[in-house]
Scaffold this active site. Sequence first.
Site, PDB file in Angstrom:
ATOM      1  N   ASP A 104      73.145 110.027  26.050  1.00  0.00           N
ATOM      2  CA  ASP A 104      73.592 109.608  26.877  1.00  0.00           C
ATOM      3  C   ASP A 104      74.888 109.892  26.250  1.00  0.00           C
ATOM      4  OD1 ASP A 104      73.371 108.160  22.941  1.00  0.00           O
ATOM      5  OD2 ASP A 104      71.330 107.928  24.128  1.00  0.00           O
TER       6      ASP A 104
ATOM      7  N   ASP B  88      78.294 106.411  25.963  1.00  0.00           N
ATOM      8  CA  ASP B  88      78.883 104.499  25.447  1.00  0.00           C
ATOM      9  C   ASP B  88      79.926 104.902  25.954  1.00  0.00           C
ATOM     10  OD1 ASP B  88      75.452 104.864  24.196  1.00  0.00           O
ATOM     11  OD2 ASP B  88      76.239 105.000  22.800  1.00  0.00           O
TER      12      ASP B  88
ATOM     13  N   ASP C 288      82.090 104.658  12.539  1.00  0.00           N
ATOM     14  CA  ASP C 288      81.106 105.502  11.425  1.00  0.00           C
ATOM     15  C   ASP C 288      82.688 106.008  10.342  1.00  0.00           C
ATOM     16  OD1 ASP C 288      80.112 105.796  13.018  1.00  0.00           O
ATOM     17  OD2 ASP C 288      77.946 105.794  12.539  1.00  0.00           O
TER      18      ASP C 288
END
Length: 497
Positions: free
Chosen positions: A72, A74, A148
């Site tokens: 996917d 983002d 992260d």
Amino acid sequence: MIKKFIRKILGVKSARPSNEPVVLGAKDHGIDPRMVSNNAIRVTSTLQEAGFEAFVVGGAVRDLLLGVKPKDFDVATNATPEQVKRLFRRAFIIGRRFQIVHVMFGQDLLEVTTFRGTATDNAPKDEHGRVLRDNTFGSQAEDAERRDFTINAMYYNPATQEVLDYHGGIEDIRAKTLRIIGQPEARYREDPVRMLRVVRFAAKLKFSIERSTAEPIGVMAPLIDNVPAARVFDEMLKLLTSGQALACLQQLRKEGLHHGLLPMLDVVLEQPMGTKFVTLALDSTDKRVMAGKTVSPGFLFASLLWHQVLEKWQAYQAAGELPIPALHLAADEVLDSQTEKLAIQRKIGSDMRDIWAMQPRFERRNGKNPYKLLEHLRFRAGYDFLLLRCASGEIDRELGDWWTAFYEADETVRAELVSVASSGGKKKKAAPRRGSRAAAQDDVPADAPTDADEGDESDDDEFLNPPAEGEAPARKRRRRPRRGRRSGGGNAPAGDA
Ligand code: ATP
Ligand code: MG
């Protein structure tokens, strides 16, 4: 010095201040623009044409750099959620922990996030330092800093084909290294889920975890206990459907993240009887994911917890409960114990119950029973589960073979198969292997009336179709089944299911 050298090797023009990104052109990063989804390009270009900055970000950039087709896309932008929403016909602001916009094109969903600020010092936290709400907007550099891992903090602009790298992500991609951004302890404290994420990425990408990123995990692991169960569940589901579930679980164990932390992992990694079963289940899940097929979370979790259910099922029967209510009680108990830590969604929990509840029905091969079971909405899942039980050696293969034959046969052959099974010409019931827990059913002939037979068949259906939201859950009503008849009282208080 080293950075400068690496930049030179990568063909990057010059060293920049730390809050300025390294910018790589198409020939430096080698991303194949054909791998970028058209919808992602539609979103970034619409935003850019409206005067905003917009980039593909996170896992998609990482995967593109690795030459893997992202699952996917983002998008990160300096437009606010309201501004994003106005630009697309089907866009919805979703707000829980962070406000993001879901932009839909047909079935395709893209997440658009506004650059987030780094002001976590003032953000509300729980007593362990976990950030509870943190929805300030910021610059792209700040947004990168809050991500992260270095390999997840790069931005790709499809219009210019440039990659912006703030934290040496490209070097880490090339060195196959997972490195947390910032001070590891502080970052894990802010959000302990990052410990599960690093393990998932390491196993999935076959990257190593950089020393200072890995070191605190063993000590800080208990902080995951304070994370809301729904988030842990989401992350576990990602882990188990990553296509590398077995490797992920082994890595969790290696990093000391499994023990006493999630009841599910204790069960999965430490059950002596079920190891083969779980290994087979995860292996087949991994293969499905790799082949681009869908995976049913219900089936997956039903498999992971089956041997715990078996153990309790046997214990209830030993205590005098009939097989069907004993199985229901065992299922309740196992699901309850998991729900404390892992918020197993209602729909998934109901799929799990269906799959488990079908298992004794496979042993009833007389009369109309097999035909009824064949019509069950989730027959295929129940049957696949039965085959796993056979393959793991829990029950005799003969039962699985019979069902395969029955499933694939035409009406005439089906009738013959049933007649042979009913006349006792064949073994009707799965002969449990020596030492198998299925031995618990030894004293129940396949066609002996169970409590479900004695009552009406809808009893089973009550179990298979749990009540709608708000109704008293079936399991509360089944708490104390009476011998020979399933309790049907509906006066238990409504609770969570
Ligand atoms: P996957 O391929 O599994 O989707 P991903 O990296 O895209 O991997 P997501 O959970 O989709 O993972 O998150 C998208 C991006 O959001 C990440 O790449 C990362 O930059 C950021 N992110 C997600 N979770 C966190 C977190 N807990 N802390 C900081 N940044 C995060
Ligand atoms: Mg993602």
